[in-house]
Each structure stands twice: as C-alpha cells, then as structure tokens.
Design a protein around this motif. Structure first.
Motif, PDB file in Angstrom:
ATOM      1  N   LYS A 160       7.940 -13.823  10.909  1.00 36.09           N
ATOM      2  CA  LYS A 160       9.098 -14.326  10.165  1.00 36.09           C
ATOM      3  C   LYS A 160       8.591 -15.180   9.015  1.00 36.09           C
ATOM      4  CE  LYS A 160      12.605 -14.193  13.759  1.00 36.09           C
ATOM      5  NZ  LYS A 160      13.713 -14.934  14.419  1.00 36.09           N
ATOM      6  N   LYS A 161       9.198 -15.002   7.863  1.00 39.22           N
ATOM      7  CA  LYS A 161       8.738 -15.707   6.676  1.00 39.22           C
ATOM      8  C   LYS A 161       9.835 -16.577   6.097  1.00 39.22           C
ATOM      9  CE  LYS A 161       5.147 -12.432   5.387  1.00 39.22           C
ATOM     10  NZ  LYS A 161       5.238 -11.623   6.616  1.00 39.22           N
ATOM     11  N   GLY A 162       9.430 -17.715   5.577  1.00 39.07           N
ATOM     12  CA  GLY A 162      10.354 -18.643   4.964  1.00 39.07           C
ATOM     13  C   GLY A 162       9.649 -19.958   4.719  1.00 39.07           C
ATOM     14  N   ILE A 163      10.348 -20.875   4.086  1.00 34.43           N
ATOM     15  CA  ILE A 163       9.779 -22.186   3.784  1.00 34.43           C
ATOM     16  C   ILE A 163      10.115 -23.140   4.921  1.00 34.43           C
ATOM     17  CG2 ILE A 163       9.728 -24.107   2.160  1.00 34.43           C
ATOM     18  CD1 ILE A 163      10.647 -22.154  -0.011  1.00 34.43           C
ATOM     19  N   PRO A 164       9.107 -23.731   5.562  1.00 31.82           N
ATOM     20  CA  PRO A 164       9.392 -24.688   6.633  1.00 31.82           C
ATOM     21  C   PRO A 164      10.210 -25.870   6.132  1.00 31.82           C
ATOM     22  CG  PRO A 164       7.110 -23.966   6.746  1.00 31.82           C
ATOM     23  CD  PRO A 164       7.661 -23.442   5.449  1.00 31.82           C
ATOM     24  N   LEU A 165      11.267 -26.172   6.862  1.00 34.43           N
ATOM     25  CA  LEU A 165      12.122 -27.306   6.530  1.00 34.43           C
ATOM     26  C   LEU A 165      11.837 -28.474   7.467  1.00 34.43           C
ATOM     27  CD1 LEU A 165      14.561 -28.321   4.839  1.00 34.43           C
ATOM     28  CD2 LEU A 165      16.049 -27.392   6.631  1.00 34.43           C
ATOM     29  N   LEU A 166      11.638 -28.154   8.727  1.00 34.40           N
ATOM     30  CA  LEU A 166      11.382 -29.155   9.756  1.00 34.40           C
ATOM     31  C   LEU A 166      10.526 -28.507  10.831  1.00 34.40           C
ATOM     32  CD1 LEU A 166      12.096 -31.989  10.981  1.00 34.40           C
ATOM     33  CD2 LEU A 166      14.064 -30.862  12.073  1.00 34.40           C
ATOM     34  N   GLY A 167       9.486 -29.203  11.255  1.00 36.09           N
ATOM     35  CA  GLY A 167       8.600 -28.629  12.264  1.00 36.09           C
ATOM     36  C   GLY A 167       8.233 -29.632  13.333  1.00 36.09           C
ATOM     37  N   LEU A 168       8.049 -29.146  14.542  1.00 37.03           N
ATOM     38  CA  LEU A 168       7.641 -29.991  15.663  1.00 37.03           C
ATOM     39  C   LEU A 168       6.338 -29.461  16.252  1.00 37.03           C
ATOM     40  CD1 LEU A 168       8.061 -32.235  17.726  1.00 37.03           C
ATOM     41  CD2 LEU A 168       9.519 -30.659  19.040  1.00 37.03           C
ATOM     42  N   VAL A 181      12.320 -25.113  11.865  1.00 38.08           N
ATOM     43  CA  VAL A 181      13.535 -24.733  11.153  1.00 38.08           C
ATOM     44  C   VAL A 181      13.054 -24.313   9.773  1.00 38.08           C
ATOM     45  CG1 VAL A 181      15.796 -25.422  10.302  1.00 38.08           C
ATOM     46  CG2 VAL A 181      14.863 -26.492  12.373  1.00 38.08           C
ATOM     47  N   ILE A 182      13.382 -23.107   9.364  1.00 40.93           N
ATOM     48  CA  ILE A 182      12.919 -22.617   8.068  1.00 40.93           C
ATOM     49  C   ILE A 182      14.116 -22.218   7.201  1.00 40.93           C
ATOM     50  CG2 ILE A 182      10.767 -21.781   9.065  1.00 40.93           C
ATOM     51  CD1 ILE A 182      11.866 -18.905   8.772  1.00 40.93           C
ATOM     52  N   VAL A 183      13.865 -22.155   5.903  1.00 40.26           N
ATOM     53  CA  VAL A 183      14.814 -21.559   4.968  1.00 40.26           C
ATOM     54  C   VAL A 183      14.239 -20.194   4.631  1.00 40.26           C
ATOM     55  CG1 VAL A 183      15.956 -21.737   2.738  1.00 40.26           C
ATOM     56  CG2 VAL A 183      15.455 -23.815   4.046  1.00 40.26           C
ATOM     57  N   ASN A 184      14.905 -19.132   5.087  1.00 38.45           N
ATOM     58  CA  ASN A 184      14.354 -17.800   4.890  1.00 38.45           C
ATOM     59  C   ASN A 184      14.589 -17.283   3.472  1.00 38.45           C
ATOM     60  OD1 ASN A 184      17.007 -16.748   4.785  1.00 38.45           O
ATOM     61  ND2 ASN A 184      16.999 -16.203   6.960  1.00 38.45           N
ATOM     62  N   ASN A 185      14.186 -16.056   3.220  1.00 33.94           N
ATOM     63  CA  ASN A 185      14.267 -15.514   1.862  1.00 33.94           C
ATOM     64  C   ASN A 185      15.690 -15.369   1.345  1.00 33.94           C
ATOM     65  OD1 ASN A 185      11.520 -15.397   1.935  1.00 33.94           O
ATOM     66  ND2 ASN A 185      11.373 -13.189   2.210  1.00 33.94           N
ATOM     67  N   ASN A 186      16.651 -15.361   2.260  1.00 36.22           N
ATOM     68  CA  ASN A 186      18.066 -15.313   1.864  1.00 36.22           C
ATOM     69  C   ASN A 186      18.669 -16.702   1.726  1.00 36.22           C
ATOM     70  OD1 ASN A 186      18.112 -12.443   1.929  1.00 36.22           O
ATOM     71  ND2 ASN A 186      18.355 -12.509   4.160  1.00 36.22           N
ATOM     72  N   LYS A 187      17.807 -17.727   1.863  1.00 38.70           N
ATOM     73  CA  LYS A 187      18.203 -19.137   1.798  1.00 38.70           C
ATOM     74  C   LYS A 187      19.128 -19.529   2.951  1.00 38.70           C
ATOM     75  CE  LYS A 187      17.237 -19.974  -3.067  1.00 38.70           C
ATOM     76  NZ  LYS A 187      17.674 -20.600  -4.321  1.00 38.70           N
ATOM     77  N   ASP A 188      18.975 -18.813   4.066  1.00 37.53           N
ATOM     78  CA  ASP A 188      19.676 -19.158   5.297  1.00 37.53           C
ATOM     79  C   ASP A 188      18.731 -19.938   6.207  1.00 37.53           C
ATOM     80  OD1 ASP A 188      22.038 -17.851   4.622  1.00 37.53           O
ATOM     81  OD2 ASP A 188      21.342 -15.938   5.443  1.00 37.53           O
ATOM     82  N   LEU A 189      19.300 -20.770   7.059  1.00 37.13           N
ATOM     83  CA  LEU A 189      18.498 -21.472   8.047  1.00 37.13           C
ATOM     84  C   LEU A 189      18.150 -20.527   9.189  1.00 37.13           C
ATOM     85  CD1 LEU A 189      20.349 -24.913   8.329  1.00 37.13           C
ATOM     86  CD2 LEU A 189      18.332 -24.351   6.951  1.00 37.13           C
TER      87      LEU A 189
END
Length: 253
Positions: free
Chosen positions: A205-213, A179-187
């Motif tokens: 796809k680029k964004g900040i990882p929020l939760l990873g499995l 689950v990432i927060v993308n550049n638009n700050k959307d999940l």
C-alpha cells in the motif's frame, strides 16, 4: 540483384528495423503506463520532507511520562534512532547516493538499494515522524478537516481508533502501524513490517504517512513488557494532534 540495388535494400531494411524497434519500445511503454496496476506514492510536499540528519528531540526524555518512560525514550532516541541515522549515511555514501536533500528520494526507489539502506532509511524516516507526532499533555481528539475526514472514512473517531489499534496489535513481530493519505487523498490504515513504510516502492500500500506508531519491542518493553495492547492504548494520550492536523493540511492542500 545489382550491387547498387543490394546496397539500397540493406540500407532500407536497417531503417525499418530501427523504426520498428523504437516503435516497440514506445508501444511497450504506453501499454505499461496505461495498463499497469502498480501505483507509485504521491508527490511529497517540500514542507514535510525529512533531512538525512537526526533532528533534536522536541521535548525532554521524561516529557511523555507516565505513558512512555524516560529511560525508554532516551535509549530509543540516542541508541536505536541515532543508529539508523548513522547507518543510513554510511549506506548512502557506499551506494553512491548523490541526492541527499531528503530521505523520501531514497525511499521512493528503495528497491534499487541494499537491505542495509532499506532498513536504515526506513528507520530514520519513521522515527523522525514518530517523535514529532507526540507531545506532553497530548491526546484527546483532532478537529477541523482532519476530524471530518476521519468521520467520513471510519464513521466515528472511536471506530477509527479501534481500526488503528487492531492494525498495531495484529502486526506480527516488529513493525509499524500507520494512518496514511493515499494517492486519492483518502485516509487509510495499514501496517508494515520492520522499518518499512508506505513511501517505499516495494510497499503493498502506498501513500504519505500521516501518523505512525512504533510497535517494535524496544519502543515499549521496559515499561509494558509483553503487553503491547496496553502500550498502544496509552500512546493515544501523547498524540500531538496539532502536528498531525498541520501535516494533513499540507498533504491534501
């Protein structure tokens, strides 16, 4: 042509060539910046940056029983994850990385480095986030702004969970579901192969990882053998939603 006039002509021609050359470079840069579809990852808040050192596991090896067994946790943390950390440091030294303040700095430019750096910088970062996103007596559902964001994007927490499970189950071979927060700050839900993640400049796809499995077999095979879907479903019982919510708040502001 007189000698003085010839010298003046050559001099003026040289100036014109330099000006045109600079103009072309500047023009090219402007065009690339405006028209390129390639997006870079968003800035990482300093509060959640990841050091090069392996951090202490925030619970005992048996803390996540019965969902993740103690032996798997011990081998995963002391062998696999510790190996990524060691190899990351070796690669950083061999490849002249001078800024070791955070792994994110390397991941953002991973295309400049070796395969060894890519695999181990990713492996170290991914696992450091993975450990923190779990806890004993975890699970349940998130609350507050994170739950609102999930329900806005996916209609319900149940639909969100289904989408994430599908990403984790369908990742061929080894890799991660995110689950990432993308550049638009959307999940956004996605997955990556091997030890890649969405902070890398090579990521689709680029964004900040929020939760990873982690869906590498070493993360679950001792307990679940080839039953990856069972591992994925049981993992929800150890998710540390407070950590995830705090991380989300830090990212979106």
């Amino acid at each position: 042509m007189k000698q003085s006039s010839r010298r003046t002509f050559i001099k003026d021609s040289a100036k014109t060539t330099v000006i045109l050359g600079v103009g072309a470079m500047v023009g090219g840069s402007i065009i690339e910046g405006c028209g390129s579809s390639k997006k870079t990852a968003a800035a990482i808040p300093s509060k959640i940056k990841t050091p090069f050192d392996q951090q202490a596991l925030p619970y005992s090896y048996a803390a996540l029983e019965p969902y993740i067994d103690a032996m798997t946790m011990e081998i995963h943390y002391t062998k696999h994850a510790a190996g990524y950390t060691k190899n990351l440091k070796d690669a950083a030294q061999a490849e002249g990385v001078t800024d070791t303040s955070s792994v994110e700095n390397v991941l953002a430019n991973i295309s400049k480095y070796s395969t060894k750096m890519r695999n181990n910088a990713g492996g170290h970062y991914n696992h450091e986030l993975f450990w923190k996103s779990m806890k004993s007596n975890g699970g349940g559902t998130p609350s507050g702004n994170l739950l609102t964001a999930i329900e806005t994007k996916f209609k319900s927490f149940a639909d969100f969970k289904t989408a994430f499970n599908d990403a984790a189950k369908s990742r061929f071979g080894s890799g991660w579901a995110w689950v990432i927060v993308n550049n638009n700050k959307d999940l956004e839900i996605t997955s990556t192969p091997n030890q890649d993640n969405t902070l890398m400049d090579i990521s689709e796809k680029k964004g900040i990882p929020l939760l990873g499995l982690d869906v590498w077999e070493h993360a679950y095979y001792l307990k679940y053998q080839n039953k990856r879907p069972d591992y994925i479903e049981n993992w929800w019982n150890v998710v540390n939603w407070q950590f995830v919510q705090d991380r989300y708040k830090t990212i979106v502001g």
